[in-house]
Motif scaffolding. Structure first.
Motif, PDB file in Angstrom:
ATOM      1  N   VAL A 219       0.735  -1.358  -0.009  1.00 30.07           N
ATOM      2  CA  VAL A 219      -0.065  -0.005   0.130  1.00 30.07           C
ATOM      3  C   VAL A 219       0.994   1.320  -0.010  1.00 30.07           C
ATOM      4  N   ASP A 220       0.736   2.062  -0.958  1.00 26.87           N
ATOM      5  CA  ASP A 220       1.452   3.224  -1.210  1.00 26.87           C
ATOM      6  C   ASP A 220       0.730   4.602  -0.345  1.00 26.87           C
ATOM      7  N   ALA A 221       1.151   4.666   0.905  1.00 25.38           N
ATOM      8  CA  ALA A 221       0.396   5.825   1.832  1.00 25.38           C
ATOM      9  C   ALA A 221       1.374   6.881   2.017  1.00 25.38           C
ATOM     10  N   ALA A 222       2.010   7.203   0.932  1.00 21.09           N
ATOM     11  CA  ALA A 222       3.284   8.220   1.196  1.00 21.09           C
ATOM     12  C   ALA A 222       2.921   9.745   1.261  1.00 21.09           C
ATOM     13  N   GLY A 223       1.597   9.939   1.457  1.00 18.93           N
ATOM     14  CA  GLY A 223       1.340  11.216   1.606  1.00 18.93           C
ATOM     15  C   GLY A 223       1.976  12.304   0.387  1.00 18.93           C
ATOM     16  N   GLY A 224       2.599  13.362   0.876  1.00 13.05           N
ATOM     17  CA  GLY A 224       3.288  14.068  -0.047  1.00 13.05           C
ATOM     18  C   GLY A 224       4.223  13.263  -1.062  1.00 13.05           C
ATOM     19  N   TRP A 225       4.580  12.293  -0.650  1.00 12.47           N
ATOM     20  CA  TRP A 225       5.526  11.550  -1.881  1.00 12.47           C
ATOM     21  C   TRP A 225       4.683  10.549  -2.438  1.00 12.47           C
ATOM     22  N   LEU A 226       3.436  10.511  -2.447  1.00 12.35           N
ATOM     23  CA  LEU A 226       2.517   9.520  -2.803  1.00 12.35           C
ATOM     24  C   LEU A 226       2.939   9.115  -4.349  1.00 12.35           C
ATOM     25  N   ARG A 227       3.227  10.174  -5.180  1.00 11.41           N
ATOM     26  CA  ARG A 227       3.694  10.212  -6.582  1.00 11.41           C
ATOM     27  C   ARG A 227       4.757   9.454  -6.740  1.00 11.41           C
ATOM     28  N   LEU A 228       5.723   9.792  -6.074  1.00 13.40           N
ATOM     29  CA  LEU A 228       7.052   9.347  -6.023  1.00 13.40           C
ATOM     30  C   LEU A 228       7.364   7.807  -5.694  1.00 13.40           C
ATOM     31  N   VAL A 229       6.637   7.355  -4.847  1.00 14.00           N
ATOM     32  CA  VAL A 229       6.587   6.077  -4.418  1.00 14.00           C
ATOM     33  C   VAL A 229       5.733   5.264  -5.274  1.00 14.00           C
ATOM     34  N   ALA A 230       4.726   5.559  -5.980  1.00 11.22           N
ATOM     35  CA  ALA A 230       3.984   4.923  -6.835  1.00 11.22           C
ATOM     36  C   ALA A 230       4.924   4.919  -7.842  1.00 11.22           C
ATOM     37  N   ALA A 231       5.752   5.784  -8.536  1.00 14.04           N
ATOM     38  CA  ALA A 231       6.572   5.744  -9.745  1.00 14.04           C
ATOM     39  C   ALA A 231       7.477   4.725  -9.568  1.00 14.04           C
ATOM     40  N   LEU A 232       8.042   4.355  -8.086  1.00 15.66           N
ATOM     41  CA  LEU A 232       9.178   3.303  -7.976  1.00 15.66           C
ATOM     42  C   LEU A 232       8.534   1.720  -8.489  1.00 15.66           C
ATOM     43  N   ALA A 233       7.207   1.722  -8.704  1.00 13.15           N
ATOM     44  CA  ALA A 233       6.749   0.672  -9.214  1.00 13.15           C
ATOM     45  C   ALA A 233       6.143   0.678 -10.795  1.00 13.15           C
ATOM     46  N   GLY A 234       6.599   2.055 -11.268  1.00 13.57           N
ATOM     47  CA  GLY A 234       6.282   2.229 -12.650  1.00 13.57           C
ATOM     48  C   GLY A 234       4.674   2.439 -12.699  1.00 13.57           C
ATOM     49  N   ALA A 235       3.941   2.975 -11.454  1.00 15.10           N
ATOM     50  CA  ALA A 235       2.686   3.206 -11.465  1.00 15.10           C
ATOM     51  C   ALA A 235       2.415   4.727 -11.195  1.00 15.10           C
ATOM     52  N   GLN A 236       1.037   5.331 -11.512  1.00 10.10           N
ATOM     53  CA  GLN A 236       0.956   6.620 -11.389  1.00 10.10           C
ATOM     54  C   GLN A 236       0.043   6.913 -10.288  1.00 10.10           C
ATOM     55  N   ALA A 237       0.173   7.932  -9.779  1.00 10.78           N
ATOM     56  CA  ALA A 237      -0.739   8.506  -8.657  1.00 10.78           C
ATOM     57  C   ALA A 237      -0.739   9.984  -8.864  1.00 10.78           C
ATOM     58  N   PRO A 238      -1.358  10.408  -9.852  1.00 12.90           N
ATOM     59  CA  PRO A 238      -1.300  12.049 -10.291  1.00 12.90           C
ATOM     60  C   PRO A 238      -2.027  13.139  -9.157  1.00 12.90           C
ATOM     61  N   VAL A 239      -0.905  13.265  -8.340  1.00 14.27           N
ATOM     62  CA  VAL A 239      -1.434  14.457  -7.114  1.00 14.27           C
ATOM     63  C   VAL A 239      -0.190  15.357  -7.337  1.00 14.27           C
ATOM     64  N   VAL A 240      -0.637  16.578  -6.661  1.00 18.94           N
ATOM     65  CA  VAL A 240       0.438  17.471  -6.639  1.00 18.94           C
ATOM     66  C   VAL A 240       0.138  18.073  -5.105  1.00 18.94           C
ATOM     67  N   PRO A 241       1.622  17.848  -4.339  1.00 16.96           N
ATOM     68  CA  PRO A 241       1.818  18.313  -2.806  1.00 16.96           C
ATOM     69  C   PRO A 241       1.580  19.822  -3.004  1.00 16.96           C
ATOM     70  N   MET A 242       1.109  20.215  -2.142  1.00 13.01           N
ATOM     71  CA  MET A 242       0.759  21.782  -2.098  1.00 13.01           C
ATOM     72  C   MET A 242       1.095  22.160  -0.507  1.00 13.01           C
ATOM     73  N   ARG A 243       1.759  23.193  -0.378  1.00 12.85           N
ATOM     74  CA  ARG A 243       2.290  23.812   0.955  1.00 12.85           C
ATOM     75  C   ARG A 243       1.043  24.261   1.494  1.00 12.85           C
ATOM     76  N   HIS A 244       0.861  23.914   2.866  1.00 11.72           N
ATOM     77  CA  HIS A 244      -0.631  24.528   3.538  1.00 11.72           C
ATOM     78  C   HIS A 244      -0.086  25.016   5.054  1.00 11.72           C
ATOM     79  N   GLN A 245      -0.671  26.098   5.309  1.00 10.77           N
ATOM     80  CA  GLN A 245       0.322  26.473   6.832  1.00 10.77           C
ATOM     81  C   GLN A 245      -0.861  26.929   7.461  1.00 10.77           C
TER      82      GLN A 245
END
Ligand code: FAD
Length: 417
Positions: A198-224
């Motif tokens: 299970v990829d539950a990598a938050g802001g790194w979701l897309r990077l971790v999915a890419a490790l398996a050649g999969a897509q998780a099209p999200v954009v991490p956005m700073r929120h304060q």
């Protein structure tokens, strides 16, 4: 090599909840994190948890999640403290007053206690709110708020008590795919095998999915957000208060007032900025963003012009999706690799429900509440990068007034046709 039924990558609210619910179903689970357990974006959230969301399906999930927070200690055996003074949404524009009425009507249809109240009644509930310019207010009686870290930490501890293995400070650097199925992860501290990852990598979701050649099209956005030093009139019984068009929220915290919001020119963290060893504590914060937002509500919250001393200023990297729906389910193209993310700055509150739904999906192929619109397969055709970035920025910038489903997502193939 140690073998598990399921390896969950990421111990934020979404990963920890998934790990707990899988362990409760008798699965042998490993919960891996490259940092300390429950230490990243989830621990920095505002902790607002409400019933009404943009769609009926999401409202049903959120309502279920609020119920699970109410019975958290019974379900997990872990302590939790929350306050349930309700929440108010205030409209300053006629179109937002219409939106408020629509959402209250949806609440009534779904049997959720939602009502319209006068600006004067809103001020009686929250004495920091001035009524000037407010056209309409909705009040959700049973909405709650809490110190956010309690959810991921509690779920991780409860999962461990059920036999899950917590592996902190261990970074996944490769996901091995054999014959189209994810089979093991390679970390900087050894390898672990599992039939389900299970990829539950938050802001790194897309990077971790890419490790398996999969897509998780999200954009991490700073929120304060920021929290003022204590003020005499603050009481924990004062409701969470939002000004819709300004995209800001206010709630009591630590004797002071928490103020957070969504700026119109947000800062995305693209893949270059987000190195795999980046930690949320490295995130560059900018108080001027929050000061501009307080200026935009100076008629309604003059207190933030008068009282400027802060005890907390924090931020994190929630992820946005183009259509405003979360991404939950098996990735198209890699069997056994599931994703849970695309939180749209609402992942903490919905994590009790979404983690349970994903555990059901993994173990039975079905879910008791409808999450079909969250399937990663809706992005199987890909999304042009520019469209992804633009739509996610827009979703963030219009946070409280964004309408899900419009306009429809164009696939990469359609865009190049
Ligand atoms: C200021 C602020 C206020 C917010 N307010 C609210 C709110 O009121 N209500 C709400 O519902 N939401 C709120 N949110 C959003 C909420 O914080 C997120 O939706 C939620 O934290 C997402 O949880 P997560 O588990 O996906 O991510 P995270 O908590 O970031 O967890 C992901 C984990 O994955 C780990 N990881 C990443 N890559 C790897 C790797 N390669 N190997 C191993 N581990 C890895 C990370 O170390 C991290 O611990 C807020 C966010 C912010 C920043």
């Amino acid at each position: 090599m140690e073998r598990f039924d399921v390896i969950v990558i990421g111990s934020g609210a979404l990963g920890s909840s998934t790990a707990f619910h899988l362990a409760r179903l008798g699965r042998k689970v490993a919960l891996l994190d490259k940092s300390d357990i429950a230490s990243q974006t989830s621990a920095r959230a505002a902790g607002l948890s409400g019933h009404l969301r943009q769609t009926e399906a999401m409202t049903k999930l959120s309502t279920y999640a609020v119920g699970k927070i109410e019975r958290f200690s019974d379900e997990t055996g872990e302590p939790i403290e929350f306050y349930q003074p309700g929440s108010m949404s205030c409209a300053r524009r006629p179109e937002d007053a219409a939106l408020i009425r629509e959402r209250v009507a949806m609440g009534e249809r779904l049997g959720i206690s939602a009502e319209l109240i006068s600006p004067e009644e809103a001020r009686a509930r929250n004495p920091f709110l001035e009524t000037k310019g407010i056209l309409a207010v909705s009040y959700m009686k049973r909405d709650l708020y809490l110190e956010p870290v309690q959810l991921p930490r509690g779920y991780a501890r409860a999962a461990a008590k059920l036999g899950a293995t917590l592996i902190a400070n261990t970074r996944v650097i490769e996901i091995v795919v054999e014959n189209g199925a994810a089979t093991r992860v390679v970390t900087d501290r050894g390898e672990f095998a599992a039939g389900t990852i299970v990829d539950a990598a938050g802001g790194w979701l897309r990077l971790v999915a890419a490790l398996a050649g999969a897509q998780a099209p999200v954009v991490p956005m700073r929120h304060q957000l920021m929290i003022t030093t204590p003020l005499a009139a603050v009481k924990s019984s004062q409701p969470v208060t939002r000004i819709l068009d300004a995209n800001v929220y206010v709630r009591p915290d630590r004797g002071g007032l928490m103020f957070g919001g969504y700026e119109r020119d947000p800062m995305p963290y693209d893949r270059d900025k987000l190195a795999s060893d980046f930690k949320i504590e490295d995130l560059e914060l900018d108080l001027t963003v929050l000061r501009r937002l307080t200026d935009s509500v100076k008629d309604q919250f003059p207190i933030f012009q008068e009282h400027l001393d802060l005890q907390v200023h924090r931020g994190g990297l929630p992820t946005m999706t183009v259509d405003g729906e979360h991404i939950v389910g098996e990735t198209p193209g890699v069997r056994g690799l599931y994703v849970i993310g695309g939180c749209n700055v609402g992942g903490l509150s919905v994590s009790p429900a979404l983690g349970e739904m994903l555990s059901e999906l993994i173990t039975t192929g079905e879910t008791s509440l409808d999450i079909s619109r969250m399937s990663p397969s809706r992005f199987a055709a890909g999304i042009p990068e520019q469209e992804l970035q633009e739509r996610c920025r827009e979703r963030y910038a219009k946070y409280y007034t964004f309408r899900i489903g419009q306009p429809p997502v164009r696939s990469a193939a359609a865009a190049s046709a």
